[in-house]
Scaffold this motif. Structure first.
Motif, PDB file in Angstrom:
ATOM      1  N   ASN A 125       0.843  -1.191   0.000  1.00 21.31           N
ATOM      2  CA  ASN A 125       0.000   0.000   0.000  1.00 21.31           C
ATOM      3  C   ASN A 125       0.881   1.245   0.000  1.00 21.31           C
ATOM      4  O   ASN A 125       2.108   1.142  -0.018  1.00 21.31           O
ATOM      5  CB  ASN A 125      -0.969  -0.004   1.191  1.00 21.31           C
ATOM      6  N   VAL A 126       0.261   2.407   0.046  1.00 22.35           N
ATOM      7  CA  VAL A 126       0.975   3.683  -0.038  1.00 22.35           C
ATOM      8  C   VAL A 126       1.591   4.082   1.304  1.00 22.35           C
ATOM      9  O   VAL A 126       1.204   3.592   2.361  1.00 22.35           O
ATOM     10  CB  VAL A 126       0.039   4.820  -0.520  1.00 22.35           C
ATOM     11  N   GLY A 158       7.793  -2.706   6.049  1.00 19.72           N
ATOM     12  CA  GLY A 158       8.746  -1.636   5.814  1.00 19.72           C
ATOM     13  C   GLY A 158       8.305  -0.786   4.648  1.00 19.72           C
ATOM     14  O   GLY A 158       7.369  -1.139   3.924  1.00 19.72           O
ATOM     15  N   ILE A 159       8.984   0.328   4.479  1.00 19.32           N
ATOM     16  CA  ILE A 159       8.678   1.230   3.370  1.00 19.32           C
ATOM     17  C   ILE A 159       9.857   1.211   2.412  1.00 19.32           C
ATOM     18  O   ILE A 159      11.007   1.286   2.836  1.00 19.32           O
ATOM     19  CB  ILE A 159       8.339   2.645   3.852  1.00 19.32           C
ATOM     20  N   PHE A 160       9.535   1.070   1.148  1.00 15.13           N
ATOM     21  CA  PHE A 160      10.554   0.988   0.117  1.00 15.13           C
ATOM     22  C   PHE A 160      10.143   1.884  -1.039  1.00 15.13           C
ATOM     23  O   PHE A 160       8.954   2.106  -1.270  1.00 15.13           O
ATOM     24  CB  PHE A 160      10.711  -0.464  -0.361  1.00 15.13           C
ATOM     25  N   ARG A 173       6.324   2.822  -1.072  1.00 15.75           N
ATOM     26  CA  ARG A 173       5.265   1.871  -0.777  1.00 15.75           C
ATOM     27  C   ARG A 173       5.574   1.125   0.507  1.00 15.75           C
ATOM     28  O   ARG A 173       6.728   0.822   0.810  1.00 15.75           O
ATOM     29  CB  ARG A 173       5.104   0.847  -1.912  1.00 15.75           C
ATOM     30  N   VAL A 174       4.506   0.807   1.225  1.00 17.40           N
ATOM     31  CA  VAL A 174       4.591  -0.020   2.431  1.00 17.40           C
ATOM     32  C   VAL A 174       4.373  -1.463   2.000  1.00 17.40           C
ATOM     33  O   VAL A 174       3.420  -1.751   1.258  1.00 17.40           O
ATOM     34  CB  VAL A 174       3.509   0.383   3.457  1.00 17.40           C
ATOM     35  N   PHE A 175       5.231  -2.358   2.442  1.00 17.46           N
ATOM     36  CA  PHE A 175       5.067  -3.785   2.205  1.00 17.46           C
ATOM     37  C   PHE A 175       4.959  -4.479   3.558  1.00 17.46           C
ATOM     38  O   PHE A 175       5.696  -4.154   4.485  1.00 17.46           O
ATOM     39  CB  PHE A 175       6.252  -4.351   1.410  1.00 17.46           C
TER      40      PHE A 175
END
Length: 181
Positions: A125-126, A158-160, A173-175
């Motif tokens: 998600n965002v 995490g955010i990538f 994006r958040v995974f």
């Protein structure tokens, strides 16, 4: 497309769109194959079908709506559920209505995951999800028996950014990775 000799890890992808999430994961784990895909947008469905017909992606049945997806038919039969679920409820570009947004479909995803009981759940998600809704998603996953942290107690989200893969833009994006306990 040259398929691996053993396609042995079935998955379901909700909000499959252009198949970016699952095809990205398949670059790391090529034995994954779609047991089913779910997408409501006609253009995206036509694009997936064209890719399947051209041999560019592994063929799979496509279901048109998560709300009516027959989750019970897949109970215990898939290794993973993946979803890049609608971001509008959480995005800084929108009104950030969260649960009050009619496009907030997390409860339907949670129900499907809880019914299907995959070993692995992988979500995207965002960045705005971090400050709106992520805590609830993680709590919901834990509440239905999924680990959302590793053995050292570190979060499995995490955010990538796209730039980290060499793209010229950020697109953060958040995974989230959750594993059945």
């Amino acid at each position: 497309m040259d398929y691996p000799q053993k396609l042995q890890l079935p998955f379901i992808e909700f909000f499959a769109g252009a198949l970016g999430l699952s095809e990205g994961v398949r670059t790391v784990e090529p034995s994954l194959f779609p047991a089913a895909l779910c997408e409501i947008e006609a253009y995206a469905v036509a694009n997936m079908v064209a890719k399947m017909e051209a041999g560019l992606v592994v063929p799979a049945p496509i279901w048109p709506d998560l709300k009516t997806f027959p989750s019970e038919s897949f109970r215990g039969r898939v290794w993973a559920v993946m979803a890049g679920y609608p971001c509008q409820p959480f995005s800084h570009a929108g009104n950030r209505k969260g649960e009050d947004d009619p496009r907030h479909l997390w409860p339907h995803i949670k129900r499907a995951i809880n019914t299907i009981r995959p070993t692995v759940v992988f979500l995207e998600n965002v960045e705005g999800h971090i400050s709106l809704g992520l805590r609830e998603v993680l709590a919901d996953l834990a509440g239905i028996g999924y680990r959302v942290e590793n053995s050292r107690g570190e979060p499995t989200w995490g955010i990538f950014s796209a730039a980290e893969t060499g793209a010229s833009h950020q697109r953060k994006r958040v995974f989230i990775l959750a594993v059945d306990d």
